[in-house]
Scaffold this motif. Structure first.
Motif, PDB file in Angstrom:
ATOM      1  N   LEU A 281      79.045   5.218 -28.635  1.00 33.59           N
ATOM      2  CA  LEU A 281      77.891   6.080 -28.881  1.00 33.59           C
ATOM      3  C   LEU A 281      78.095   6.909 -30.150  1.00 33.59           C
ATOM      4  O   LEU A 281      79.219   7.285 -30.478  1.00 33.59           O
ATOM      5  CB  LEU A 281      77.663   7.012 -27.695  1.00 33.59           C
ATOM      6  N   PRO A 282      77.022   7.212 -30.869  1.00 36.84           N
ATOM      7  CA  PRO A 282      77.142   8.029 -32.084  1.00 36.84           C
ATOM      8  C   PRO A 282      77.686   9.420 -31.778  1.00 36.84           C
ATOM      9  O   PRO A 282      77.495   9.958 -30.686  1.00 36.84           O
ATOM     10  CB  PRO A 282      75.698   8.110 -32.599  1.00 36.84           C
ATOM     11  N   ASN A 283      78.360   9.992 -32.752  1.00 35.55           N
ATOM     12  CA  ASN A 283      78.830  11.364 -32.607  1.00 35.55           C
ATOM     13  C   ASN A 283      77.641  12.286 -32.358  1.00 35.55           C
ATOM     14  O   ASN A 283      76.564  12.107 -32.924  1.00 35.55           O
ATOM     15  CB  ASN A 283      79.566  11.816 -33.863  1.00 35.55           C
ATOM     16  N   GLY A 284      77.853  13.282 -31.494  1.00 30.34           N
ATOM     17  CA  GLY A 284      76.791  14.226 -31.186  1.00 30.34           C
ATOM     18  C   GLY A 284      75.863  13.792 -30.074  1.00 30.34           C
ATOM     19  O   GLY A 284      74.899  14.505 -29.760  1.00 30.34           O
ATOM     20  N   SER A 285      76.116  12.626 -29.481  1.00 31.24           N
ATOM     21  CA  SER A 285      75.257  12.141 -28.394  1.00 31.24           C
ATOM     22  C   SER A 285      75.428  12.996 -27.142  1.00 31.24           C
ATOM     23  O   SER A 285      76.455  13.659 -26.944  1.00 31.24           O
ATOM     24  CB  SER A 285      75.598  10.686 -28.055  1.00 31.24           C
ATOM     25  N   ASP A 286      74.416  12.953 -26.290  1.00 28.41           N
ATOM     26  CA  ASP A 286      74.501  13.531 -24.951  1.00 28.41           C
ATOM     27  C   ASP A 286      74.687  12.393 -23.963  1.00 28.41           C
ATOM     28  O   ASP A 286      74.031  11.352 -24.075  1.00 28.41           O
ATOM     29  CB  ASP A 286      73.220  14.300 -24.616  1.00 28.41           C
ATOM     30  N   VAL A 287      75.564  12.569 -23.001  1.00 28.48           N
ATOM     31  CA  VAL A 287      75.887  11.515 -22.042  1.00 28.48           C
ATOM     32  C   VAL A 287      75.533  11.966 -20.634  1.00 28.48           C
ATOM     33  O   VAL A 287      75.840  13.093 -20.229  1.00 28.48           O
ATOM     34  CB  VAL A 287      77.388  11.136 -22.115  1.00 28.48           C
ATOM     35  N   LEU A 288      74.888  11.061 -19.899  1.00 28.26           N
ATOM     36  CA  LEU A 288      74.568  11.295 -18.493  1.00 28.26           C
ATOM     37  C   LEU A 288      75.199  10.186 -17.668  1.00 28.26           C
ATOM     38  O   LEU A 288      74.896   9.005 -17.869  1.00 28.26           O
ATOM     39  CB  LEU A 288      73.049  11.314 -18.294  1.00 28.26           C
ATOM     40  N   ILE A 289      76.070  10.560 -16.755  1.00 31.08           N
ATOM     41  CA  ILE A 289      76.783   9.598 -15.921  1.00 31.08           C
ATOM     42  C   ILE A 289      76.174   9.649 -14.523  1.00 31.08           C
ATOM     43  O   ILE A 289      76.403  10.588 -13.755  1.00 31.08           O
ATOM     44  CB  ILE A 289      78.287   9.921 -15.888  1.00 31.08           C
ATOM     45  N   LEU A 290      75.373   8.626 -14.213  1.00 39.73           N
ATOM     46  CA  LEU A 290      74.601   8.609 -12.959  1.00 39.73           C
ATOM     47  C   LEU A 290      74.777   7.284 -12.232  1.00 39.73           C
ATOM     48  O   LEU A 290      73.823   6.738 -11.674  1.00 39.73           O
ATOM     49  CB  LEU A 290      73.103   8.812 -13.262  1.00 39.73           C
ATOM     50  N   THR A 291      75.972   6.732 -12.201  1.00 37.86           N
ATOM     51  CA  THR A 291      76.146   5.406 -11.615  1.00 37.86           C
ATOM     52  C   THR A 291      76.270   5.485 -10.094  1.00 37.86           C
ATOM     53  O   THR A 291      76.357   6.563  -9.501  1.00 37.86           O
ATOM     54  CB  THR A 291      77.385   4.692 -12.193  1.00 37.86           C
ATOM     55  N   HIS A 292      76.310   4.305  -9.481  1.00 36.69           N
ATOM     56  CA  HIS A 292      76.406   4.181  -8.024  1.00 36.69           C
ATOM     57  C   HIS A 292      77.841   4.154  -7.539  1.00 36.69           C
ATOM     58  O   HIS A 292      78.096   4.077  -6.336  1.00 36.69           O
ATOM     59  CB  HIS A 292      75.723   2.881  -7.592  1.00 36.69           C
TER      60      HIS A 292
ATOM     61  N   LEU B  70      86.557   9.756 -18.316  1.00 37.48           N
ATOM     62  CA  LEU B  70      87.731   9.602 -19.179  1.00 37.48           C
ATOM     63  C   LEU B  70      87.333   9.085 -20.555  1.00 37.48           C
ATOM     64  O   LEU B  70      87.861   9.534 -21.582  1.00 37.48           O
ATOM     65  CB  LEU B  70      88.740   8.648 -18.526  1.00 37.48           C
ATOM     66  N   SER B  71      86.385   8.155 -20.583  1.00 34.87           N
ATOM     67  CA  SER B  71      85.922   7.614 -21.864  1.00 34.87           C
ATOM     68  C   SER B  71      85.197   8.685 -22.680  1.00 34.87           C
ATOM     69  O   SER B  71      85.309   8.720 -23.911  1.00 34.87           O
ATOM     70  CB  SER B  71      84.988   6.422 -21.632  1.00 34.87           C
ATOM     71  N   ALA B  72      84.458   9.551 -21.984  1.00 33.19           N
ATOM     72  CA  ALA B  72      83.764  10.637 -22.681  1.00 33.19           C
ATOM     73  C   ALA B  72      84.761  11.592 -23.324  1.00 33.19           C
ATOM     74  O   ALA B  72      84.573  12.047 -24.458  1.00 33.19           O
ATOM     75  CB  ALA B  72      82.857  11.384 -21.703  1.00 33.19           C
ATOM     76  N   ILE B  73      85.834  11.884 -22.605  1.00 34.61           N
ATOM     77  CA  ILE B  73      86.885  12.748 -23.151  1.00 34.61           C
ATOM     78  C   ILE B  73      87.568  12.052 -24.329  1.00 34.61           C
ATOM     79  O   ILE B  73      87.847  12.668 -25.364  1.00 34.61           O
ATOM     80  CB  ILE B  73      87.903  13.114 -22.057  1.00 34.61           C
ATOM     81  N   LYS B  74      87.804  10.750 -24.200  1.00 37.70           N
ATOM     82  CA  LYS B  74      88.430   9.971 -25.269  1.00 37.70           C
ATOM     83  C   LYS B  74      87.543   9.959 -26.514  1.00 37.70           C
ATOM     84  O   LYS B  74      88.048  10.008 -27.646  1.00 37.70           O
ATOM     85  CB  LYS B  74      88.695   8.548 -24.787  1.00 37.70           C
ATOM     86  N   HIS B  75      86.233   9.863 -26.313  1.00 32.95           N
ATOM     87  CA  HIS B  75      85.300   9.849 -27.447  1.00 32.95           C
ATOM     88  C   HIS B  75      85.498  11.098 -28.298  1.00 32.95           C
ATOM     89  O   HIS B  75      85.640  11.014 -29.527  1.00 32.95           O
ATOM     90  CB  HIS B  75      83.861   9.761 -26.931  1.00 32.95           C
ATOM     91  N   GLY B  76      85.458  12.255 -27.648  1.00 31.90           N
ATOM     92  CA  GLY B  76      85.803  13.504 -28.314  1.00 31.90           C
ATOM     93  C   GLY B  76      84.724  14.141 -29.164  1.00 31.90           C
ATOM     94  O   GLY B  76      84.887  15.287 -29.601  1.00 31.90           O
ATOM     95  N   ASN B  77      83.622  13.433 -29.452  1.00 35.11           N
ATOM     96  CA  ASN B  77      82.594  13.980 -30.335  1.00 35.11           C
ATOM     97  C   ASN B  77      81.213  13.941 -29.702  1.00 35.11           C
ATOM     98  O   ASN B  77      80.223  13.684 -30.384  1.00 35.11           O
ATOM     99  CB  ASN B  77      82.588  13.220 -31.669  1.00 35.11           C
ATOM    100  N   LEU B  78      81.149  14.174 -28.411  1.00 37.40           N
ATOM    101  CA  LEU B  78      79.881  14.208 -27.696  1.00 37.40           C
ATOM    102  C   LEU B  78      79.428  15.658 -27.561  1.00 37.40           C
ATOM    103  O   LEU B  78      80.244  16.575 -27.431  1.00 37.40           O
ATOM    104  CB  LEU B  78      80.036  13.572 -26.311  1.00 37.40           C
ATOM    105  N   ARG B  79      78.114  15.868 -27.583  1.00 37.36           N
ATOM    106  CA  ARG B  79      77.600  17.230 -27.490  1.00 37.36           C
ATOM    107  C   ARG B  79      77.582  17.733 -26.061  1.00 37.36           C
ATOM    108  O   ARG B  79      77.925  18.895 -25.793  1.00 37.36           O
ATOM    109  CB  ARG B  79      76.192  17.287 -28.085  1.00 37.36           C
TER     110      ARG B  79
END
Length: 298
Positions: free
Chosen positions: A169-180, A190-199
């Motif tokens: 995902l591009p830097n500055g993206s917003d992520v919503l984790i809504l899986t089943h 963990l991947s979101a933390i690894k990305h490091g550049n999410l808003r």
């Protein structure tokens, strides 16, 4: 050639398409012309980073205008410029006239949301996001869970590696984790933390789920500061309800608050009426509602 094929789509359809997709574009209008020119005043075309729609007559004029528009688009700002082109002297066209064009650029949307999971809440949320100025990357491994039609600003991604999709995902993206799947939710965190550049990272679930995830992450040696970047439960706490649409409204409200945090609206935008009158001259008619500036042609 792709660009040539795009000319068959009218400029107003292209504007609607670009607006719905959140894509940066330029709208070019021929304001006036003298002598022999490819098209008359009022002719319009739309230019994006990859394509052109409709035409202002082709030839070297359109070539130069297209390149200039793409330079302007690359800044991703909404601006207006008026340019004059002597077709014979500067552009080498045989018509020999001149054309004045208005170039208006409209910035693309930088409000990018990565939505993971295609369950009931995600489906309800997409119906809301369809009406917001945002781009959505919607990811799930289950093709059958996606609706037959998705809004123009939503890109559907069927992937067996959602963690990889999140990391792209591009830097500055917003992520919503809504899986089943709780384990997949954890891996996506963990991947979101690894990305490091999410808003903003929002995780659906209860406070109990959040506490369990925090303990697992701390056990892995993840810094508390990184963990705190994940909001769980996602959504506005003062918007109650457990129905999918209620939860979706809560999440959307939180996203809108994040997007507008710290933004201010300038009292003045663009040219003031006084400046326009001064620059263009002409006769002002104040009868009826508003004022009309009539610019005479000589």
């Amino acid at each position: 050639m792709a660009n040539g094929a795009m000319k068959t789509q009218r400029w107003f359809d292209a504007v609607q398409r670009c607006q719905h997709k959140g894509e940066a574009y330029a709208l070019v209008t021929v304001l006036g012309c003298t002598g022999s020119t490819p098209r008359d005043q009022g002719s319009k075309m739309v230019i994006t980073g990859e394509s052109t729609y409709d035409t202002i007559g082709g030839g070297h004029l359109e070539f130069v205008v297209t390149n200039k528009a793409r330079e302007m688009i690359s800044d991703n700002k909404s601006v207006q410029e008026i340019q004059h082109f002597p077709l014979g002297a500067s552009l080498g066209q045989c018509c020999g006239g001149s054309a004045t064009v208005l170039m208006e650029t409209f910035a693309g949307c930088d409000f990018h949301i990565g939505l993971f999971g295609a369950g009931h809440v995600a489906k309800a949320l997409v119906t809301i996001l369809a009406g917001l100025p945002c781009k959505v990357t919607w990811v799930d491994s289950r093709e059958a869970e996606f609706p037959a039609d998705v809004p123009a600003n939503v890109t559907q991604v069927i992937s067996d590696q959602p963690t990889y999709e999140l990391e792209q995902l591009p830097n500055g993206s917003d992520v919503l984790i809504l899986t089943h799947n709780h384990q997949l939710d954890y891996e996506l965190c963990l991947s979101a933390i690894k990305h490091g550049n999410l808003r903003h990272v929002g995780l659906i679930g209860s406070l109990t789920k959040a506490e369990r995830f925090v303990k697992r992450m701390l056990h892995r040696g993840i810094d508390q500061t990184d963990i705190d970047r994940i909001t769980c439960p996602v959504g506005l706490s003062d918007v109650p309800g457990k129905l999918p649409m209620e939860v979706a409204v809560s999440i959307a409200g939180q996203l809108i608050a994040v997007e507008n945090k710290g933004k201010t609206t300038d009292a003045r935008r663009g040219l003031a009426w006084k400046e326009i009158k001064q620059e263009l001259g002409g006769e002002v008619n104040t009868e009826g509602q508003g004022s009309v500036l009539k610019v005479t042609h000589t």
